[in-house]
Design an enzyme around this catalytic site. Sequence first.
Site: not given
Length: 326
Positions: A52-55
């Site tokens: 989920v980091y930076g989508d």
Amino acid sequence: MEQRHLGRTGLRVSRIGLGTLTWGRDTDEHDAADMLKTFWEAGGTLVDTADVYGDGEAEYLLGRLMDGLVPRRDLVISTKAGSVADPDRRVDGSRGHLLAALDASLARLGTDHVDLWQIHAYDRGTPLEETLQALDVAVSSGRARYVGVANFCGWQLAKAATWQLGAPGRTRLAGTQLEYSLLQRGAEREVLPAALDLGVGLLPSSPLGRGVLTGKYRHTTPADSRGASEHLAPFVEPYLDDTASHIVDAVTTAADGLAVTPLQVALAWVRDRPGVAAPVVGARHAQQLTAALSVETLSLPDEICRALDDVSAPVHRYPDHDWSTL
């Protein structure tokens, strides 16, 4: 850089990890490349990310950099799955979601396996044994070499780690990741005792108190800091109270006495706590990362550690302490 075993396993990681929370959003490809190369040249191996980091952009960016900048074999890649962009749920620990998320992570990273795969958070809506089965499948299929959890409280970690040790064929938990610093010592209440007892290594996130322990917020909020960022200011704000200020002042005093920086004091303190394998540092550019990596040669004197322990000590009484001492 010194290497440490992660928990009671054969996996060895550098005792400082590189976090990628801001990659693909606040940290562009140029800065990310500079940091990864700086980290690798310093002997760093553990690079921590999540789906989920930076989508997903953080994993994608890391994958591109591994393609030509730094050899994949020299890195210990850790990623996480389970957090979802659903305001009604936020965590999905179902076996189907987790394994699909792992496949998507591998595609973005451009690799056939990750070295450490972690469940990002505890899912109260899914039986724990189903969540943990996804870890076993990931290892048995070769998609992950080691597994762990993140953001589990003490009883959740103890239950998960014990379940994995309870029968042949299950994969023991190598590590657990959660916030731990001089400003956030909640891990010491139950998580650390459980991790030490069960042989699970601790990977502290936000080891610099979301940047506050560097002392940058003592008098003002720098314009280029996370505290001035629209989407990260709420992340920093809880550590800008009077209690935190008192602790930061003590760290600064210790740093002045040792002729080092507050960052080095705060990072050395958490790095050398019992049970800690590797604090994960989320620098925004190579200059910040270089400052963090300079802690490698620093060991705090015992009297400094005791003073910092005292000034930052959380209130842990019954039932955490032996009742006979109360």
